[in-house]
Design a protein around this motif. Sequence first.
Motif, PDB file in Angstrom:
ATOM      1  N   LYS A   1       0.862  -1.145   0.086  1.00 46.56           N
ATOM      2  CA  LYS A   1      -0.040  -0.162  -0.031  1.00 46.56           C
ATOM      3  C   LYS A   1       0.790   1.190   0.105  1.00 46.56           C
ATOM      4  CE  LYS A   1      -1.979  -1.076   3.995  1.00 46.56           C
ATOM      5  NZ  LYS A   1      -1.319  -1.887   4.297  1.00 46.56           N
ATOM      6  N   THR A   2       1.775   1.412   0.914  1.00 42.46           N
ATOM      7  CA  THR A   2       2.735   2.707   0.944  1.00 42.46           C
ATOM      8  C   THR A   2       3.321   2.731  -0.280  1.00 42.46           C
ATOM      9  OG1 THR A   2       2.610   2.696   3.380  1.00 42.46           O
ATOM     10  CG2 THR A   2       4.328   3.698   2.268  1.00 42.46           C
ATOM     11  N   THR A   3       4.024   1.658  -0.834  1.00 42.27           N
ATOM     12  CA  THR A   3       4.744   1.718  -2.034  1.00 42.27           C
ATOM     13  C   THR A   3       4.054   2.164  -3.241  1.00 42.27           C
ATOM     14  OG1 THR A   3       6.288  -0.281  -1.402  1.00 42.27           O
ATOM     15  CG2 THR A   3       6.098   0.316  -3.752  1.00 42.27           C
ATOM     16  N   ALA A   4       2.772   1.951  -3.232  1.00 43.88           N
ATOM     17  CA  ALA A   4       1.997   2.410  -4.317  1.00 43.88           C
ATOM     18  C   ALA A   4       1.670   3.857  -3.939  1.00 43.88           C
ATOM     19  CB  ALA A   4       0.549   1.693  -4.255  1.00 43.88           C
ATOM     20  N   VAL A   5       1.324   4.286  -2.693  1.00 39.75           N
ATOM     21  CA  VAL A   5       1.179   5.742  -2.794  1.00 39.75           C
ATOM     22  C   VAL A   5       2.578   6.460  -2.935  1.00 39.75           C
ATOM     23  CG1 VAL A   5       1.008   7.381  -0.768  1.00 39.75           C
ATOM     24  CG2 VAL A   5      -0.574   5.470  -0.755  1.00 39.75           C
ATOM     25  N   LYS A   6       3.639   6.109  -2.558  1.00 43.50           N
ATOM     26  CA  LYS A   6       5.051   6.704  -2.646  1.00 43.50           C
ATOM     27  C   LYS A   6       5.146   6.866  -4.060  1.00 43.50           C
ATOM     28  CE  LYS A   6       7.648   5.596   1.493  1.00 43.50           C
ATOM     29  NZ  LYS A   6       8.844   4.808   1.918  1.00 43.50           N
ATOM     30  N   ILE A   7       5.046   5.966  -4.938  1.00 40.58           N
ATOM     31  CA  ILE A   7       4.949   6.096  -6.484  1.00 40.58           C
ATOM     32  C   ILE A   7       4.109   7.128  -6.943  1.00 40.58           C
ATOM     33  CG2 ILE A   7       4.587   4.836  -8.892  1.00 40.58           C
ATOM     34  CD1 ILE A   7       5.483   2.192  -7.233  1.00 40.58           C
ATOM     35  N   LEU A   8       2.763   6.914  -6.529  1.00 37.18           N
ATOM     36  CA  LEU A   8       1.797   8.031  -7.012  1.00 37.18           C
ATOM     37  C   LEU A   8       2.121   9.676  -6.540  1.00 37.18           C
ATOM     38  CD1 LEU A   8      -1.357   6.070  -6.548  1.00 37.18           C
ATOM     39  CD2 LEU A   8      -0.318   6.705  -8.438  1.00 37.18           C
ATOM     40  N   SER A   9       2.823   9.591  -5.439  1.00 33.73           N
ATOM     41  CA  SER A   9       3.236  10.951  -4.862  1.00 33.73           C
ATOM     42  C   SER A   9       4.794  11.326  -5.488  1.00 33.73           C
ATOM     43  CB  SER A   9       2.945  11.305  -3.496  1.00 33.73           C
ATOM     44  OG  SER A   9       3.862  10.082  -2.850  1.00 33.73           O
ATOM     45  N   THR A  10       5.188  10.657  -6.414  1.00 34.82           N
ATOM     46  CA  THR A  10       6.524  11.008  -7.070  1.00 34.82           C
ATOM     47  C   THR A  10       7.650  10.733  -5.871  1.00 34.82           C
ATOM     48  OG1 THR A  10       6.760  13.245  -6.794  1.00 34.82           O
ATOM     49  CG2 THR A  10       5.287  12.500  -8.626  1.00 34.82           C
ATOM     50  N   LEU A  11       7.640  10.068  -5.142  1.00 32.29           N
ATOM     51  CA  LEU A  11       8.546   9.916  -3.992  1.00 32.29           C
ATOM     52  C   LEU A  11       9.263   8.463  -4.410  1.00 32.29           C
ATOM     53  CD1 LEU A  11       6.735  10.627  -0.682  1.00 32.29           C
ATOM     54  CD2 LEU A  11       8.530  12.256  -1.940  1.00 32.29           C
TER      55      LEU A  11
ATOM     56  N   SER B   1      -0.974   8.164 -13.519  1.00 33.35           N
ATOM     57  CA  SER B   1      -1.195   9.544 -13.647  1.00 33.35           C
ATOM     58  C   SER B   1      -2.179  10.151 -12.471  1.00 33.35           C
ATOM     59  CB  SER B   1      -1.857   9.773 -14.818  1.00 33.35           C
ATOM     60  OG  SER B   1      -3.063   9.424 -14.823  1.00 33.35           O
ATOM     61  N   VAL B   2      -2.017  11.228 -12.092  1.00 33.42           N
ATOM     62  CA  VAL B   2      -2.496  11.962 -10.978  1.00 33.42           C
ATOM     63  C   VAL B   2      -3.070  13.278 -11.502  1.00 33.42           C
ATOM     64  CG1 VAL B   2      -2.627  12.825  -8.681  1.00 33.42           C
ATOM     65  CG2 VAL B   2      -1.414  10.742  -9.315  1.00 33.42           C
ATOM     66  N   ASN B   3      -4.445  13.542 -11.341  1.00 32.77           N
ATOM     67  CA  ASN B   3      -5.047  14.694 -11.914  1.00 32.77           C
ATOM     68  C   ASN B   3      -4.621  14.935 -13.337  1.00 32.77           C
ATOM     69  OD1 ASN B   3      -6.499  17.054 -11.088  1.00 32.77           O
ATOM     70  ND2 ASN B   3      -4.674  18.324 -10.787  1.00 32.77           N
TER      71      ASN B   3
ATOM     72  N   VAL C   1       2.288  16.812 -10.834  1.00 29.76           N
ATOM     73  CA  VAL C   1       1.805  16.144  -9.825  1.00 29.76           C
ATOM     74  C   VAL C   1       1.676  16.604  -8.621  1.00 29.76           C
ATOM     75  CG1 VAL C   1       1.836  13.553  -8.738  1.00 29.76           C
ATOM     76  CG2 VAL C   1       2.098  13.984 -11.356  1.00 29.76           C
ATOM     77  N   ARG C   2       3.118  16.856  -8.123  1.00 28.45           N
ATOM     78  CA  ARG C   2       3.027  17.553  -6.774  1.00 28.45           C
ATOM     79  C   ARG C   2       2.238  18.719  -6.540  1.00 28.45           C
ATOM     80  NH1 ARG C   2       9.422  16.920  -7.807  1.00 28.45           N
ATOM     81  NH2 ARG C   2       9.852  14.579  -7.553  1.00 28.45           N
ATOM     82  N   GLU C   3       2.137  19.571  -7.498  1.00 27.62           N
ATOM     83  CA  GLU C   3       1.171  20.764  -7.147  1.00 27.62           C
ATOM     84  C   GLU C   3      -0.209  20.291  -7.148  1.00 27.62           C
ATOM     85  OE1 GLU C   3       1.949  23.462 -10.311  1.00 27.62           O
ATOM     86  OE2 GLU C   3       3.965  23.870 -10.046  1.00 27.62           O
ATOM     87  N   SER C   4      -0.629  18.978  -7.564  1.00 30.03           N
ATOM     88  CA  SER C   4      -1.623  18.707  -7.498  1.00 30.03           C
ATOM     89  C   SER C   4      -2.098  18.004  -6.362  1.00 30.03           C
ATOM     90  CB  SER C   4      -1.977  17.957  -8.512  1.00 30.03           C
ATOM     91  OG  SER C   4      -1.769  18.551  -9.786  1.00 30.03           O
ATOM     92  N   ILE C   5      -1.129  17.573  -5.295  1.00 32.58           N
ATOM     93  CA  ILE C   5      -1.435  16.674  -4.247  1.00 32.58           C
ATOM     94  C   ILE C   5      -1.060  17.186  -3.039  1.00 32.58           C
ATOM     95  CG2 ILE C   5      -1.195  14.553  -5.718  1.00 32.58           C
ATOM     96  CD1 ILE C   5       1.626  14.175  -4.394  1.00 32.58           C
TER      97      ILE C   5
END
Length: 261
Positions: A48-58, A67-69, A80-84
Amino acid sequence: MTTTRAGTVIHVRGLEKSYKGLHVLRGVDFDVVRGSIFALLGTNGAGKTTAVKILSTLLGADAGTASVNGFDVATQAGDVRESISLTGQFAAVDEILSGRENLVLVAKLRHLRDPGGIADELLDRFSLVDAATRRVSTYSGGMRRRLDIAMSLIGEPPVIFLDEPTSGLDPQSRVEAWNSVRELAGRGTTVLLTTQYLDEAEQLADRIAILHEGRIMVNGTLAELRALLPPAKVEYVERRPTLEDVFLALVGTTSKSGERA
């Protein structure tokens, strides 16, 4: 910008990630629509945390796309970082400062106009006005989590990731955090929530995906997940399948190592 279905804010296809031969994500797919609460449910170590880290560009993925937003996480990371906003498992607040000072500080760091006004609005929104001038070190766990979420909303990001937001909280504090999450979605914020608490997903999520051993085993509404099991039998008491029943039927009660999940 990445092309996705209308209304989709988070779009994930074939996501893979490994650490030194350990396959954490094995081709994960899911979509999250705007203004909804999406719960990624799984045991510790499910990915779970790995997926979130990928989605948040970490963290970078080994394969797949996300893709996010509307922005690709690999090629448009800045957008992405400006959107989250990301709220981790532990409240990232300064305990020496007061609640209001924490909010003002973040607003100033983001170069926003009227930091004091922004802080006051969020204090009111998250029922922290009475504690605004107190040091955060005096706050309860639920108050710290509410402040942490409030800090994450400064700048009004359209998407927020909540990674195990109620981990370690007492029942009352958990309910306070749940109310804050509902408030986010009610105002149109898209929420991706990771949790290992089955009741949390039941209470909050519009859709629930169960992640197990790096794969999405099922993805649907609570009603759709309940329908995977036989309907309730009327004997002495009618009992519908709970989300826990669905989860344990799909995942089982033991891991590969033989330890109880």
